[in-house]
Design a protein around this motif. Structure first.
Motif, PDB file in Angstrom:
ATOM      1  N   THR A   1       0.861  -1.245   0.038  1.00 21.19           N
ATOM      2  CA  THR A   1      -0.042  -0.039   0.061  1.00 21.19           C
ATOM      3  C   THR A   1       0.939   1.257  -0.025  1.00 21.19           C
TER       4      THR A   1
ATOM      5  N   ARG B   1       0.706   3.165  11.661  1.00 20.34           N
ATOM      6  CA  ARG B   1      -0.203   2.118  11.936  1.00 20.34           C
ATOM      7  C   ARG B   1       0.350   0.847  11.377  1.00 20.34           C
ATOM      8  N   ALA B   2       1.089   0.797  10.375  1.00 17.10           N
ATOM      9  CA  ALA B   2       1.567  -0.568   9.752  1.00 17.10           C
ATOM     10  C   ALA B   2       2.874  -1.001  10.648  1.00 17.10           C
TER      11      ALA B   2
ATOM     12  N   GLY C   1       2.413  -4.500  12.605  1.00 19.62           N
ATOM     13  CA  GLY C   1       3.540  -5.645  12.410  1.00 19.62           C
ATOM     14  C   GLY C   1       4.263  -5.987  13.503  1.00 19.62           C
TER      15      GLY C   1
ATOM     16  N   ALA D   1       6.104  -6.841   8.521  1.00 21.41           N
ATOM     17  CA  ALA D   1       5.925  -5.757   7.552  1.00 21.41           C
ATOM     18  C   ALA D   1       7.116  -5.088   7.206  1.00 21.41           C
TER      19      ALA D   1
ATOM     20  N   ALA E   1       8.331  -0.974   6.057  1.00 20.71           N
ATOM     21  CA  ALA E   1       7.813   0.397   5.591  1.00 20.71           C
ATOM     22  C   ALA E   1       9.179   1.083   5.037  1.00 20.71           C
TER      23      ALA E   1
ATOM     24  N   ARG F   1       2.771  -7.254   4.901  1.00 22.52           N
ATOM     25  CA  ARG F   1       2.266  -5.966   4.620  1.00 22.52           C
ATOM     26  C   ARG F   1       3.477  -5.115   4.221  1.00 22.52           C
TER      27      ARG F   1
ATOM     28  N   VAL G   1       4.352  -0.708   3.153  1.00 26.45           N
ATOM     29  CA  VAL G   1       3.754   0.383   3.075  1.00 26.45           C
ATOM     30  C   VAL G   1       4.949   1.132   2.634  1.00 26.45           C
TER      31      VAL G   1
END
Length: 674
Positions: free
Chosen positions: A352, A376-377, A381, A508, A510, A548, A550
């Motif tokens: 995302t 938030r991610a 995570g 996750a 970032a 995920r 981001v």
């Protein structure tokens, strides 16, 4: 010496006959020698007579010492001949340095092709191909070892993820010089195991295999995969970290034919593997594959030439895809090997985008440095496992910009970039002259508040440590072993240093400061950014396991769209089309000339360029201290005229060398154009 001493010497030697000169070799008494003189106008072999005492040792590939231009120089014997085209008397080989045949005919032919491709000299390429001699290693006894049993190719458990994968391995095993551009899938140990399978297919067929990877960490990972697959003793690894003795020992194992497979960094592209059946390069877009020494060849192009010269299969693999690899695919010279879209979506994490438009809902200036979506991610995570945070640059806090209009903040005294202090409470200061900039005002809008344009990895780690107290923060350091990653931790890393995660991968990731990678003044900025992002995403768990990624970026940027779509081939095709429209490599041939203005201009005027070639520049060059005094001129021609352009530049360099004129740095298809 006194008169009496002279008389005694005459008396002692009276009646002696002078020692007759040593006879020459009965067979092939002429040696064509590549002398170690890196002058373009002397880029050719020279003939020497072979004394009878060196007849057996001075074979093609051996090191010798010869007399050249009044001094003793090193050289390699390229071939032996029955007679010379030189009409006069030949000088004799001075000394046989070593009978080891370290420059094999195949590697010598490759070095010549690379020198021609990059408008360089053969001796310069040979220096890259053959490591310095280590006499003690040559004298070590060779242990008697039983021949290794034949290697079974095994099942293609990893290549089965790609529709064309099993067929590729079958053609390698059959000795077919197939060429493939491989877009790899993520997964713990997948790429190394897949490379091991491909190399095993070649070795099982009785041929050699060679793989080039970016750095020592990749070499170690691939070494472990090969050892696990076929045991020890079948391959060697070549890296600069080995040290002179260990590296030369591994090199000799290849030259003597004791092993059939080798892995290593860029110089391994020239390794003397016998009966080569497969050459492979991993992550060809990595900067480390470009040689920083003359004539500046790229390992990808060296392996492409070697594949053609020796009839070997070629695999160019990566998480992403370079414009050069895409050009191979578009031309039909290589075939793409990639998974279908459903397999790709299932294997990669969900990606995302956290938009970073000024004043938007996710504007970093509104909530500190990081967009809310990133926080938030990271928080989500950490509840499931370790989280990776990728930051483009090392250090603490680099330059600042106006909070309101984003104009770069500059020093009023020297116009240098402003940077923040060591803590958030310190006033900005100039990074060039060090002056305090407490009263700074933006010349564009009058604003007096600043924000960090890009924050370094250590400052990011500090911010995240404050935001998530009690969570370990791991910061890998360049040049140090990769740290262990706890089951719950924040890993803040620059691209390329990300440590391997435990278990199935990071929960996750970032990707921060995307704009800094994309706004670099470099032809490869977008390509590099996507490659680095995909390499980080490959360490994250698949989406069906909650993985995920981001990215804080402009969602309209093509590289960001390619990341979200997990489609590097689409981006490579788009990038190649743009380069074709602009007339840049690989869609066109280009030569960069760098040096003093008069020398560069004289060089360009001397070169007989192909019809239709043009010039870009010259432009003055600068570094952090200001103008360097040098200029850069680009010579551009059609892609079909690349060989003609390289010959024209090489001939001009030869003429200037003979005239002893100021040297100019020549780079054919430079890897970086910024």
């Amino acid at each position: 010496m006194t008169d009496g001493q002279l008389e005694l010497l005459r008396t002692a030697t009276r009646g002696r006959k002078p020692k007759p000169p040593e006879g020459l070799a009965e067979e092939l008494p002429v040696a064509r020698v590549l002398v170690d003189v890196p002058l373009p106008h002397l880029d050719r072999p020279f003939d020497y007579a072979v004394p009878a005492s060196m007849a057996d040792g001075a074979q093609p590939g051996a090191r010798v010492r010869v007399r050249f231009a009044g001094q003793e120089v090193d050289g390699f014997v390229l071939e032996r001949a029955a007679q010379s085209e030189h009409d006069g008397r030949l000088a004799r080989l001075g000394r046989l340095v070593s009978p080891e045949r370290v420059l094999t005919p195949a590697v010598a032919a490759l070095a010549r092709a690379v020198a021609d491709r990059y408008a360089g000299t053969l001796i310069d390429v040979t220096r890259l191909a053959v490591p310095p001699r280590h006499a003690r290693v040559e004298k070590e006894p060779v242990p008697d070892a039983d021949p290794l049993p034949p290697l079974a190719p095994g099942e293609s458990t990893h290549w089965g993820r790609y529709p064309a994968g099993p067929a590729l391995l079958h053609r390698i095993a059959e000795g077919d010089p197939v060429r493939a551009v491989w877009t790899a899938m993520p997964g713990a140990g997948h790429w190394t195991a897949a490379v091991a399978e491909a190399m095993a297919a070649a070795v099982a067929a009785g041929r050699g295999a060679l793989a080039v990877v970016p750095d020592a960490r990749d070499v170690a990972a691939l070494d472990a995969a090969l050892t696990a697959r076929w045991g020890s003793g079948r391959h060697v690894a070549l890296t600069a970290d080995l040290g002179p003795a260990a590296r030369y020992r591994a090199f000799l194992k290849l030259a003597r034919g004791h092993v059939q497979a080798v892995i290593g960094t860029r110089a391994t592209a020239f390794a003397p593997v016998r009966d080569l059946g497969l050459v492979l390069i991993w992550d060809d877009g990595d900067d480390s594959h470009a040689e920083p020494r003359s004539p500046y060849p790229h390992a990808r192009e060296v392996l492409a030439l070697r594949s053609q010269l020796e009839g070997a299969a070629l695999i160019c693999g990566s998480w992403s895809r370079t414009a050069e690899a895409q050009a191979w695919v578009d031309a039909g010279w290589a075939r793409p090997v990639q998974a279908d879209r459903s397999t790709v979506r299932a294997a990669w994490p969900h990606v995302t985008v956290a938009g970073t438009e000024p004043g938007g809902a996710d504007d970093p200036s509104a909530r500190g440095r990081l967009p809310a979506a990133v926080w938030r991610a990271v928080r989500a995570g950490l509840a499931e496992g370790p989280v990776l945070v990728q930051v483009p640059r090392a250090g603490y806090v680099p330059t600042l910009a106006c909070q309101q209009c984003r104009t770069p903040a500059r020093c009023a005294h020297c116009h240098g970039p402003l940077g923040a202090g060591l803590t958030t409470r310190d006033a900005p200061a100039c990074r060039w002259c060090g002056r305090d900039a407490t009263g700074w005002a933006c010349p564009a809008c009058g604003g007096r508040r600043v924000r960090a344009v890009t924050v370094g990895v250590h400052r990011t780690a500090e911010e995240l440590g404050r935001g998530f107290p009690g969570v370990p923060v791991v910061v890998p350091a360049p040049g140090q072993p990769a740290p262990d990653v706890p089951q719950q931790a924040l890993v803040v890393s620059t691209p390329g240093l990300e440590p391997a995660p435990p278990g199935a991968g990071y929960a996750a990731a970032a990707l921060l400061d995307a704009h800094q990678l994309l706004e670099r003044l470099d032809l490869r900025a977008a390509e590099d950014a996507l490659r680095r992002w995909l390499a980080a995403a490959a360490l994250v768990r698949p989406r069906d396991q909650g993985g995920r990624v981001v990215i804080a970026a402009d969602p309209q940027s093509p590289p960001v769209q390619a990341l979200v779509r997990l489609d590097p081939a689409w981006h490579a095709a788009r990038d190649l089309a743009e380069r074709a429209e602009l007339g840049f490599p690989p869609a066109a041939a280009m030569v960069s000339l760098t040096g003093p203005g008069a020398a560069v201009q004289g060089f360009a005027d001397l070169a007989r360029l192909p019809e239709g070639a043009d010039r870009l520049g010259p432009i003055p060059l600068e570094d952090a201290q200001g103008p360097t005094g040098d200029v850069r001129l680009l010579l551009r021609a059609a892609r079909a005229d690349r060989a003609a352009l390289a010959r024209a530049v090489a001939q001009a360099a030869s003429v200037r060398s003979a005239r002893r004129e100021v040297a100019v740095r020549v780079q054919v298809d430079p890897d970086r154009i910024g």
